[in-house]
Structure formats: structure tokens, C-alpha cells
Design a protein around this motif. Sequence first.
Motif, PDB file in Angstrom:
ATOM      1  N   GLU A  38      56.656  81.592 -69.438  1.00  0.00           N
ATOM      2  CA  GLU A  38      55.837  80.810 -70.364  1.00  0.00           C
ATOM      3  C   GLU A  38      54.316  80.613 -69.946  1.00  0.00           C
ATOM      4  O   GLU A  38      53.274  80.164 -70.594  1.00  0.00           O
ATOM      5  N   GLY A  39      53.911  81.461 -68.698  1.00  0.00           N
ATOM      6  CA  GLY A  39      52.523  81.644 -68.083  1.00  0.00           C
ATOM      7  C   GLY A  39      52.172  80.209 -67.594  1.00  0.00           C
ATOM      8  O   GLY A  39      51.066  79.881 -67.115  1.00  0.00           O
ATOM      9  N   ALA A  40      53.282  79.168 -67.038  1.00  0.00           N
ATOM     10  CA  ALA A  40      52.802  77.887 -66.636  1.00  0.00           C
ATOM     11  C   ALA A  40      52.616  77.939 -65.003  1.00  0.00           C
ATOM     12  O   ALA A  40      53.311  78.690 -64.651  1.00  0.00           O
ATOM     13  N   LYS A  41      51.603  77.041 -64.667  1.00  0.00           N
ATOM     14  CA  LYS A  41      51.828  77.219 -63.156  1.00  0.00           C
ATOM     15  C   LYS A  41      52.275  76.040 -62.727  1.00  0.00           C
ATOM     16  O   LYS A  41      52.728  76.063 -61.270  1.00  0.00           O
ATOM     17  N   GLU A  42      52.680  74.884 -63.407  1.00  0.00           N
ATOM     18  CA  GLU A  42      53.292  73.979 -62.577  1.00  0.00           C
ATOM     19  C   GLU A  42      54.303  73.163 -63.941  1.00  0.00           C
ATOM     20  O   GLU A  42      54.128  73.250 -65.123  1.00  0.00           O
ATOM     21  N   ALA A  43      55.151  72.495 -63.149  1.00  0.00           N
ATOM     22  CA  ALA A  43      56.296  71.754 -64.136  1.00  0.00           C
ATOM     23  C   ALA A  43      55.676  70.498 -64.061  1.00  0.00           C
ATOM     24  O   ALA A  43      55.340  69.826 -62.960  1.00  0.00           O
ATOM     25  N   VAL A  44      55.755  69.825 -65.234  1.00  0.00           N
ATOM     26  CA  VAL A  44      55.345  68.493 -65.423  1.00  0.00           C
ATOM     27  C   VAL A  44      56.413  67.507 -65.684  1.00  0.00           C
ATOM     28  O   VAL A  44      57.421  67.763 -66.763  1.00  0.00           O
ATOM     29  N   PHE A  45      56.497  66.260 -65.083  1.00  0.00           N
ATOM     30  CA  PHE A  45      57.728  65.467 -65.088  1.00  0.00           C
ATOM     31  C   PHE A  45      57.459  64.134 -65.465  1.00  0.00           C
ATOM     32  O   PHE A  45      56.176  63.853 -64.817  1.00  0.00           O
ATOM     33  N   ASP A  46      57.925  63.251 -66.034  1.00  0.00           N
ATOM     34  CA  ASP A  46      57.803  61.942 -66.658  1.00  0.00           C
ATOM     35  C   ASP A  46      58.355  60.971 -65.557  1.00  0.00           C
ATOM     36  O   ASP A  46      59.634  61.111 -65.298  1.00  0.00           O
ATOM     37  N   PRO A  47      57.686  60.429 -64.523  1.00  0.00           N
ATOM     38  CA  PRO A  47      58.157  59.457 -63.355  1.00  0.00           C
ATOM     39  C   PRO A  47      59.183  58.495 -63.898  1.00  0.00           C
ATOM     40  O   PRO A  47      59.965  58.094 -63.212  1.00  0.00           O
ATOM     41  N   ALA A  48      58.932  58.065 -65.443  1.00  0.00           N
ATOM     42  CA  ALA A  48      59.773  56.979 -65.760  1.00  0.00           C
ATOM     43  C   ALA A  48      61.245  57.409 -66.025  1.00  0.00           C
ATOM     44  O   ALA A  48      62.374  56.665 -65.964  1.00  0.00           O
ATOM     45  N   LYS A  49      61.513  58.854 -66.019  1.00  0.00           N
ATOM     46  CA  LYS A  49      62.746  59.349 -66.055  1.00  0.00           C
ATOM     47  C   LYS A  49      63.304  59.863 -64.830  1.00  0.00           C
ATOM     48  O   LYS A  49      64.752  60.154 -64.751  1.00  0.00           O
ATOM     49  N   LEU A  50      62.736  59.452 -63.532  1.00  0.00           N
ATOM     50  CA  LEU A  50      63.237  59.758 -62.203  1.00  0.00           C
ATOM     51  C   LEU A  50      64.277  58.669 -61.838  1.00  0.00           C
ATOM     52  O   LEU A  50      64.246  57.465 -62.075  1.00  0.00           O
ATOM     53  N   ALA A  51      65.012  59.080 -61.378  1.00  0.00           N
ATOM     54  CA  ALA A  51      65.917  58.327 -60.259  1.00  0.00           C
ATOM     55  C   ALA A  51      65.402  57.535 -59.338  1.00  0.00           C
ATOM     56  O   ALA A  51      65.590  56.055 -59.385  1.00  0.00           O
ATOM     57  N   HIS A  52      64.349  57.887 -58.771  1.00  0.00           N
ATOM     58  CA  HIS A  52      63.414  57.107 -57.502  1.00  0.00           C
ATOM     59  C   HIS A  52      62.281  57.249 -58.146  1.00  0.00           C
ATOM     60  O   HIS A  52      61.344  58.091 -57.719  1.00  0.00           O
TER      61      HIS A  52
END
Length: 76
Positions: A38-52
Motif C-alpha cells: 500500500e506504500g505506507a511508511k508506518e502502521a497506525v494503531f488506536d491506543p484505546a484498543k490496546l491491552a496496555h
Amino acid sequence: MSEPTVAEITDKIYASLQADNAEIDEHIVTLKQALAREGAKEAVFDPAKLAHNNRSGRKLMQAYFRQRGVAVKFSA
């Protein structure tokens, strides 16, 4: 069968993190491939969905993914 998208793999990673990191390394490899496609440089995560969802948990996740060749950023 089509290749999984970054969003689909991100959802699998959230599930893996909730399941005590089950199969996390396989998901990271797949994520790295999808980012390249997809030509993306980084993955973006939602901190609210993280275990910690605290600073140390986020930094640990960034370091772990970085060691495997994936840059991680967190959405606001």
C-alpha cells in the motif's frame, strides 16, 4: 484470495494483543508486507484498543515492532 489490507491485519493484531500476543510475529510479518503493497511508511494503531494503553505499553509495542521492521504510530 486477495491479499489482506493494513486495516484487516491491524484488527488481527488488536485481537492478538488481547489474546496474550498469540501469533503476533506472524501478523507483524503480514503487516509489513501489506504496508509495502500500500506504500505506507508506518502502521497506525488506536491506543484505546490496546491491552496496555499506557506510555510504557505503547513504547514497548513500538520497540517490538521496530525490531521487526515496522514503524508504529498511535492515533490521537
